[in-house]
Design a protein around this motif. Structure first.
Motif, PDB file in Angstrom:
ATOM      1  N   ASP A 157      -0.349  -3.038   7.497  1.00 23.96           N
ATOM      2  CA  ASP A 157      -1.362  -2.725   8.508  1.00 23.96           C
ATOM      3  C   ASP A 157      -2.374  -1.695   8.019  1.00 23.96           C
ATOM      4  O   ASP A 157      -3.390  -1.463   8.681  1.00 23.96           O
ATOM      5  N   GLU A 158      -2.114  -1.090   6.855  1.00 25.61           N
ATOM      6  CA  GLU A 158      -3.049  -0.082   6.340  1.00 25.61           C
ATOM      7  C   GLU A 158      -3.579  -0.403   4.949  1.00 25.61           C
ATOM      8  O   GLU A 158      -4.570   0.183   4.506  1.00 25.61           O
ATOM      9  N   LYS A 159      -2.936  -1.315   4.223  1.00 24.90           N
ATOM     10  CA  LYS A 159      -3.360  -1.689   2.878  1.00 24.90           C
ATOM     11  C   LYS A 159      -3.805  -3.148   2.873  1.00 24.90           C
ATOM     12  O   LYS A 159      -3.157  -4.014   3.472  1.00 24.90           O
ATOM     13  N   THR A 160      -4.899  -3.436   2.178  1.00 28.01           N
ATOM     14  CA  THR A 160      -5.378  -4.816   2.096  1.00 28.01           C
ATOM     15  C   THR A 160      -4.502  -5.630   1.158  1.00 28.01           C
ATOM     16  O   THR A 160      -3.727  -5.086   0.357  1.00 28.01           O
ATOM     17  N   PHE A 161      -4.648  -6.939   1.254  1.00 20.50           N
ATOM     18  CA  PHE A 161      -3.898  -7.816   0.351  1.00 20.50           C
ATOM     19  C   PHE A 161      -4.282  -7.541  -1.095  1.00 20.50           C
ATOM     20  O   PHE A 161      -3.422  -7.521  -1.979  1.00 20.50           O
ATOM     21  N   ALA A 162      -5.569  -7.299  -1.351  1.00 25.94           N
ATOM     22  CA  ALA A 162      -6.020  -6.997  -2.715  1.00 25.94           C
ATOM     23  C   ALA A 162      -5.365  -5.713  -3.237  1.00 25.94           C
ATOM     24  O   ALA A 162      -5.009  -5.627  -4.422  1.00 25.94           O
ATOM     25  N   GLU A 163      -5.200  -4.722  -2.375  1.00 21.56           N
ATOM     26  CA  GLU A 163      -4.527  -3.489  -2.790  1.00 21.56           C
ATOM     27  C   GLU A 163      -3.064  -3.755  -3.121  1.00 21.56           C
ATOM     28  O   GLU A 163      -2.520  -3.185  -4.072  1.00 21.56           O
ATOM     29  N   TYR A 164      -2.439  -4.617  -2.337  1.00 25.56           N
ATOM     30  CA  TYR A 164      -1.054  -4.988  -2.647  1.00 25.56           C
ATOM     31  C   TYR A 164      -0.968  -5.756  -3.957  1.00 25.56           C
ATOM     32  O   TYR A 164      -0.048  -5.544  -4.758  1.00 25.56           O
ATOM     33  N   GLN A 165      -1.899  -6.649  -4.188  1.00 21.70           N
ATOM     34  CA  GLN A 165      -1.889  -7.387  -5.451  1.00 21.70           C
ATOM     35  C   GLN A 165      -1.953  -6.436  -6.642  1.00 21.70           C
ATOM     36  O   GLN A 165      -1.241  -6.613  -7.637  1.00 21.70           O
ATOM     37  N   ALA A 166      -2.783  -5.409  -6.549  1.00 21.24           N
ATOM     38  CA  ALA A 166      -2.946  -4.466  -7.652  1.00 21.24           C
ATOM     39  C   ALA A 166      -1.673  -3.658  -7.897  1.00 21.24           C
ATOM     40  O   ALA A 166      -1.232  -3.502  -9.045  1.00 21.24           O
ATOM     41  N   ILE A 167      -1.036  -3.163  -6.825  1.00 21.59           N
ATOM     42  CA  ILE A 167       0.170  -2.343  -7.018  1.00 21.59           C
ATOM     43  C   ILE A 167       1.334  -3.210  -7.478  1.00 21.59           C
ATOM     44  O   ILE A 167       2.144  -2.786  -8.313  1.00 21.59           O
ATOM     45  N   VAL A 168       1.433  -4.432  -6.971  1.00 20.58           N
ATOM     46  CA  VAL A 168       2.534  -5.315  -7.382  1.00 20.58           C
ATOM     47  C   VAL A 168       2.401  -5.675  -8.857  1.00 20.58           C
ATOM     48  O   VAL A 168       3.405  -5.730  -9.590  1.00 20.58           O
ATOM     49  N   ARG A 169       1.181  -5.883  -9.317  1.00 23.46           N
ATOM     50  CA  ARG A 169       0.991  -6.169 -10.748  1.00 23.46           C
ATOM     51  C   ARG A 169       1.403  -4.964 -11.600  1.00 23.46           C
ATOM     52  O   ARG A 169       2.039  -5.125 -12.647  1.00 23.46           O
ATOM     53  N   ARG A 170       1.081  -3.763 -11.141  1.00 24.62           N
ATOM     54  CA  ARG A 170       1.489  -2.561 -11.886  1.00 24.62           C
ATOM     55  C   ARG A 170       3.000  -2.427 -11.904  1.00 24.62           C
ATOM     56  O   ARG A 170       3.583  -2.061 -12.925  1.00 24.62           O
ATOM     57  N   ARG A 171       3.639  -2.728 -10.780  1.00 21.27           N
ATOM     58  CA  ARG A 171       5.101  -2.649 -10.727  1.00 21.27           C
ATOM     59  C   ARG A 171       5.747  -3.709 -11.627  1.00 21.27           C
ATOM     60  O   ARG A 171       6.798  -3.471 -12.222  1.00 21.27           O
ATOM     61  N   GLY A 172       5.118  -4.879 -11.728  1.00 22.07           N
ATOM     62  CA  GLY A 172       5.651  -5.906 -12.622  1.00 22.07           C
ATOM     63  C   GLY A 172       5.680  -5.437 -14.063  1.00 22.07           C
ATOM     64  O   GLY A 172       6.615  -5.715 -14.809  1.00 22.07           O
ATOM     65  N   ALA A 173       4.647  -4.690 -14.474  1.00 20.85           N
ATOM     66  CA  ALA A 173       4.619  -4.139 -15.831  1.00 20.85           C
ATOM     67  C   ALA A 173       5.707  -3.094 -16.015  1.00 20.85           C
ATOM     68  O   ALA A 173       6.384  -3.055 -17.060  1.00 20.85           O
ATOM     69  N   GLN A 174       5.930  -2.255 -15.001  1.00 24.04           N
ATOM     70  CA  GLN A 174       6.999  -1.261 -15.085  1.00 24.04           C
ATOM     71  C   GLN A 174       8.364  -1.931 -15.167  1.00 24.04           C
ATOM     72  O   GLN A 174       9.255  -1.474 -15.898  1.00 24.04           O
ATOM     73  N   PHE A 175       8.532  -2.997 -14.408  1.00 24.38           N
ATOM     74  CA  PHE A 175       9.764  -3.785 -14.420  1.00 24.38           C
ATOM     75  C   PHE A 175      10.054  -4.296 -15.832  1.00 24.38           C
ATOM     76  O   PHE A 175      11.166  -4.152 -16.352  1.00 24.38           O
ATOM     77  N   MET A 176       9.039  -4.875 -16.468  1.00 23.71           N
ATOM     78  CA  MET A 176       9.219  -5.395 -17.821  1.00 23.71           C
ATOM     79  C   MET A 176       9.501  -4.274 -18.817  1.00 23.71           C
ATOM     80  O   MET A 176      10.380  -4.398 -19.688  1.00 23.71           O
ATOM     81  N   ASP A 177       8.782  -3.176 -18.715  1.00 29.60           N
ATOM     82  CA  ASP A 177       9.014  -2.050 -19.623  1.00 29.60           C
ATOM     83  C   ASP A 177      10.445  -1.531 -19.498  1.00 29.60           C
ATOM     84  O   ASP A 177      11.073  -1.159 -20.496  1.00 29.60           O
TER      85      ASP A 177
END
Length: 227
Positions: A157-177
């Protein structure tokens, strides 16, 4: 003219036959079901298990496999599992994996939440290394709260879908690392990637709408030896 056409057709048919066919990749039959075994069971029963017509199996370590939910991956069952992992004596099973599950109680935007998520990921990768597995298996199907559905996220309700896409992509990189820090050149086993997202899909409304961003983050961070 007709003769020339026939000759051209014959040449076009013969050319592919002169090019060596690429060898098909070897196919492996990996056992996985509702009866996912733990390391203690595998260590004690591997000789009997290897009588079955498989090339490997997927196992799970109690508690730590729920990487997006478990905050306290400790206890006697976890200790017993880690003690058993190095004792597994693989012979015929060559392609084995430790499983991770995607049901979520975490907030993608919370660094505190992601400290314990990454701790769980590292423990799963460590388990795979101790058991001399090929890698880890990431089961992206959420058997519980869905981390991929935008509308179910704590801050939708406070973050846009585009903002979620950006943070999820960053978390995916952390997951792989985190995986690669414990398990160099791993194989990342999955049951599906983006085939569930058909062209024209409204990602903001889809149950797997954020999964593609997570996978892209994994690819962003993947080392050359990772598959």
């Amino acid at each position: 003219m007709r003769t020339a056409l026939v000759c051209l057709l014959l040449i076009s048919l013969l050319i592919p036959a002169a090019v060596p066919a690429a060898a098909a990749p070897a196919k492996m039959l990996i056992e996985y079901g509702w009866d996912v075994p733990g390391p203690v069971f595998v260590a004690e029963n591997i000789r009997e298990m290897e009588k079955r017509p498989f090339d490997g199996l997927i196992m799970r370590v109690h508690k730590i496999g729920q990487i997006f939910s478990e905050r306290d991956p400790t206890g006697p069952e976890v200790d017993a599992a880690f003690a058993a992992l190095p004792k597994i004596e693989w012979q015929r099973f060559t392609d084995n994996f430790v499983c991770m599950y995607a049901a979520s109680t975490m907030d993608w935007f919370s660094d505190e939440d992601w400290e314990w998520v990454l701790r769980n990921v590292r423990l799963c990768a460590k388990a795979a290394r101790l058991a001399r597995c090929k890698g880890v298996c990431f089961d992206a199907e959420p058997y519980g709260t869905d981390p991929w559905l935008y509308g179910e996220q704590p801050r939708a309700d406070e973050k846009t879908f585009a903002e979620y896409q950006a943070i999820v992509r960053r978390r995916g990189a952390q997951f792989m690392d985190a995986i690669e820090a414990e398990l160099p050149s791993p194989v990342i086993h999955t049951f599906f990637l983006t085939t569930v997202l058909r062209p024209g899909t409204d990602l903001a409304e889809h149950h797997y709408g954020l999964l593609a961003d997570f996978l892209n983050g994994m690819l962003d961070a993947a080392d050359p030896g990772t598959r």
